[in-house]
Motif scaffolding. Structure first.
Motif, PDB file in Angstrom:
ATOM      1  N   LEU A 295       0.835  -1.189   0.000  1.00  0.00           N
ATOM      2  CA  LEU A 295       0.000   0.000   0.000  1.00  0.00           C
ATOM      3  C   LEU A 295       0.878   1.251   0.000  1.00  0.00           C
ATOM      4  O   LEU A 295       1.777   1.399   0.828  1.00  0.00           O
TER       5      LEU A 295
ATOM      6  N   LEU B 175      -3.350   5.434  -0.167  1.00  0.00           N
ATOM      7  CA  LEU B 175      -3.945   5.934   1.064  1.00  0.00           C
ATOM      8  C   LEU B 175      -4.703   7.233   0.828  1.00  0.00           C
ATOM      9  O   LEU B 175      -5.779   7.460   1.386  1.00  0.00           O
TER      10      LEU B 175
ATOM     11  N   GLU C 213      -9.856   2.863   9.363  1.00  0.00           N
ATOM     12  CA  GLU C 213      -9.265   2.127  10.485  1.00  0.00           C
ATOM     13  C   GLU C 213      -9.590   0.641  10.388  1.00  0.00           C
ATOM     14  O   GLU C 213      -8.768  -0.208  10.745  1.00  0.00           O
TER      15      GLU C 213
ATOM     16  N   GLN D   7      -7.295  -0.545   7.406  1.00  0.00           N
ATOM     17  CA  GLN D   7      -5.868  -0.364   7.666  1.00  0.00           C
ATOM     18  C   GLN D   7      -5.707   0.097   9.119  1.00  0.00           C
ATOM     19  O   GLN D   7      -5.726   1.296   9.396  1.00  0.00           O
TER      20      GLN D   7
ATOM     21  N   MET E  35      -4.379   3.587  10.705  1.00  0.00           N
ATOM     22  CA  MET E  35      -4.392   4.673   9.731  1.00  0.00           C
ATOM     23  C   MET E  35      -5.505   5.669  10.040  1.00  0.00           C
ATOM     24  O   MET E  35      -5.316   6.885   9.936  1.00  0.00           O
TER      25      MET E  35
ATOM     26  N   LEU F 147       2.922   5.280   5.322  1.00  0.00           N
ATOM     27  CA  LEU F 147       3.679   4.043   5.214  1.00  0.00           C
ATOM     28  C   LEU F 147       5.092   4.249   4.684  1.00  0.00           C
ATOM     29  O   LEU F 147       5.869   3.308   4.635  1.00  0.00           O
TER      30      LEU F 147
END
Length: 705
Positions: A337, A342, A385, A388, A391, A701
């Motif tokens: 990812l 994102l 959330e 991921q 996040m 990330l």
């Protein structure tokens, strides 16, 4: 012959005006004539249905145009012989304007126009009676261009295989735009159902809020058809959408109880780059429905990806339009990812959340936009959330930190205002998000979502106000006994939404516990006070999960004493997981204990509270409330920090909060940062330009670990 309604600031010559008046005998421009001039439409009329028949011509690039007729069904609330609605920047054939009821046809006597407010005022020969239904028919037309202010625009792409230019059309009916395309009652609380029948060349496909019910021959133009769309639920005019294109589509489906079909469509050359958005959209929608436990009354959601779109996205009911620069991604097999993905997830989740907050649940007026945006951002974070972990929490913290920093720099920000907010005012929406997070933590998830669900059920496809929302939350609090007796949610939240800035909670140790007080963090002379939910934990029995309030500071009791047994060598931390929208200032002894704990074993303190401590210390140093030596003792641990949240708080705090310090202090900071050497240089390259300069990018990330 038509008459052209002028947009704001446009001018007509005197001769032209005279010609219009003489020809029609009933048209009056409002420059020197009294005409309705209130900022809101009168409460005499409620529209409840639009039957829209529209033909769009995209075959000849020199003659892009549309023409249409709309029949607006209205209900009269107060007796009147005038109808006031929005109209600007398109042509209307006044001879074909008509009004009728089941037993009578009315004669149009006069039409006046208020260019400043884009009002058309139609006067008829007889009064319209309360409790009766009427239908207003209005034809309209205009040339088309790529000017987004016109509401309905043309755009193009070049086919990579044939080098052919392909044209398409799409609406951008954001606030106050539909009035430039067609006559309408263009206010957010005036919801109505829509029937859209779109005439177009048969090589195009028609998109609208609802799916195409049938395609019929159009005998008016050669090779044209009518695409008849199903009737929409009640929506405000700015959520109406329609488009023509020959895009290629991905097909997907949500996995909730009542599956919703998705089409994600773009020019053929971009279709592979939309696969990620096509994949995550139904997943995110499913997660939001699971969180809210409220189903959407939709069978389909289309996602169009277009070039040169004036905003990142527009969340029309059942038809979301994205700017291609925000959604396209070249996916590689086996690729982890990325921050681009994102960013796409964040944008798509936000638009899916708007299916509930904005579409299902509306707003009464634009000044309430902060609430819908705050709820949408909160739900977007919770949905991410689930897909991921961590996040979504990082996104919530980012909203809090950005809003606090903005208020610090600007001297405050008030959510409830008399004037309409700017749509791009992300800081207002970030503050709204932070307050929703605090309200949820203050009451607990069970209470908050119980109130939110009941509010959605009660106001589905209707307008609502922040007062309606807070009343629903109050009733949920009473059902679950989530607040001390006599505490009122609206009274509590008004201190946060109707006051500028935010509080500073001061914590001082004493022989018999802790003394806690509040003040305005941004103005020492201010008398503003808040209802502040207090959470805290102590070193010996630290528990960062107890996020329900242990005590309250209120405007009536801005100071309190907590009788606690706190060993001299143990720290105390307030505002657990940084869920409250306030800063904390500790006495020097407690600050040194926190500095020691961070330096020796920073993981003993919750990551969100580490971020909070870093952010608060930088703020307090900027305000001159603590010395640089004390700030340095706390912050020096950051060299070993490897989690996103504290590092983000550090970079945002340093880069935004410390410009303009004295040369000596600046040198001290530079020397200290120099200790980190290559690590710090890499850290800045990964974070500063992404998090600080490009607010929409997450870049989580890519952090070095």
């Amino acid at each position: 012959m038509g008459i052209c309604l002028l947009s704001l600031g446009a001018k007509k010559s005197v001769n032209q005006l005279i010609l219009f008046v003489l020809f029609f005998g009933l048209v009056v421009w409002c420059d020197n004539v009294p005409v309705y001039d209130e900022p809101r439409l009168p409460e005499t009329v409620i529209p409840f249905h639009y039957n829209l028949q529209l033909i769009t011509h995209l075959e000849d690039s020199s003659k892009f145009r549309y023409e249409g007729v709309v029949n607006i069904s209205i209900h009269i609330q107060k007796e009147t012989n005038e109808l006031v609605l929005h109209a600007a920047d398109f042509k209307i054939n006044m001879k074909e304007v008509s009004l009728w009821s089941t037993d009578h046809v009315f004669k149009l006597v006069k039409a006046k126009f208020n260019r400043r407010r884009s009002y058309m005022v139609l006067t008829f020969n007889q009064h319209l009676r309360p409790g009766k239904f009427y239908t207003l028919k209005m034809p309209f037309q205009r040339p088309m261009s790529d000017d987004s202010q016109t509401g309905y625009v043309v755009n193009h792409y070049v086919d990579g295989a044939t080098s052919r230019t392909n044209w398409y059309s799409v609406t951008h009916f954001n606030r106050n735009s539909i009035r430039n395309t067609m006559p309408s009652f263009d206010e957010p609380s005036m919801r109505a159902t829509f029937n859209v029948t779109h005439g177009h060349h048969k090589r195009f496909q028609s998109f609208s809020n609802m799916k195409v019910q049938k395609v019929l021959p159009n005998h008016q133009f050669e090779d044209y058809v009518w695409s008849v769309h199903e009737t929409s639920p009640p929506i405000p005019t700015y959520l109406l959408a329609f488009a023509l294109n020959n895009f290629t589509c991905h097909f997907s489906q949500s996995a909730n109880t009542k599956p919703i079909s998705f089409r994600t469509c773009s020019p053929a050359g971009q279709v592979r780059e939309t696969s990620f958005a096509a994949q995550v959209a139904p997943q995110l929608l499913t997660h939001i429905e699971e969180i809210l436990q409220v189903q959407l009354p939709l069978e389909k959601i289309d996602q169009l990806v277009v070039d040169n779109f004036p905003t990142a996205a527009l969340e029309n009911l059942g038809l979301v339009v994205y700017g291609s620069h925000m959604i396209l991604h070249k996916e590689l097999p086996g690729e982890p990812l990325t921050r681009t993905q994102l960013q796409i997830m964040e944008l798509v989740a936000h638009e899916m959340a708007h299916m509930w907050f904005g579409n299902l649940l509306g707003l009464n007026w634009w000044t309430d936009l902060w609430l819908l945006e705050g709820l949408s951002c909160f739900l977007q974070s919770l949905a991410i959330e689930r897909m991921q972990p961590r996040m979504g929490l990082r996104m919530m913290l980012r909203s809090r930190e950005s809003s606090l920093m903005h208020e610090t720099v600007k001297g405050g920000l008030m959510l409830v205002q008399d004037t309409m907010p700017i749509e791009s005012d992300t800081h207002m929406f970030q503050k709204g998000t932070a307050l929703m997070v605090m309200l949820c933590s203050m009451l607990g998830n069970t209470t908050f979502f119980d109130g939110l669900q009941r509010h959605l059920w009660k106001h589905s496809f209707d307008s609502s106000t922040p007062g309606d929302f807070l009343r629903a939350i109050q009733l949920a609090g009473e059902r679950h006994d989530s607040l001390p007796e006599g505490y009122d949610v609206r009274t509590i939240m008004n201190t946060w939404t109707m006051q500028s800035g935010y509080p500073l909670v001061t914590v001082s140790r004493s022989d018999y516990g802790l003394d806690v007080s509040q003040s305005d963090a941004l103005d020492d002379n201010s008398t503003e006070l808040w209802w502040i939910p207090l959470t805290f934990t102590m070193q010996e029995s630290s528990d960062f999960q107890r996020t329900l309030p242990e005590a309250w500071l209120t405007p009536d009791k801005p100071k309190l004493h907590l009788n606690l047994t706190l060993p001299q060598g143990d720290w105390v931390i307030f505002n657990l997981q940084a869920l409250g929208y306030y800063r904390v200032e500790y006495d020097e002894h407690n600050l040194k204990l926190l500095a020691k704990a961070l330096f020796n074993n920073f993981r003993s303190i919750h990551v969100l509270n580490r971020a909070q401590i870093v952010s608060d210390v930088l703020f307090l140093r900027r305000q001159g409330r603590i010395s640089w030596n004390n700030a340095f003792e706390v912050l020096k641990y950051i060299i070993d920090e490897d989690e996103y949240e504290p590092l983000m708080a550090f970079v945002v705090g340093v880069t935004n909060g410390f410009w303009g310090l004295s040369p000596d202090t600046s040198i001290s900071i530079a020397k200290w940062l120099g200790i980190a050497g290559k690590w710090y240089a890499e850290f800045i390259s990964y974070t500063f330009d992404k998090f600080v300069m490009q607010e929409q990018s997450l870049n989580t990330l890519d952090m070095p670990h």
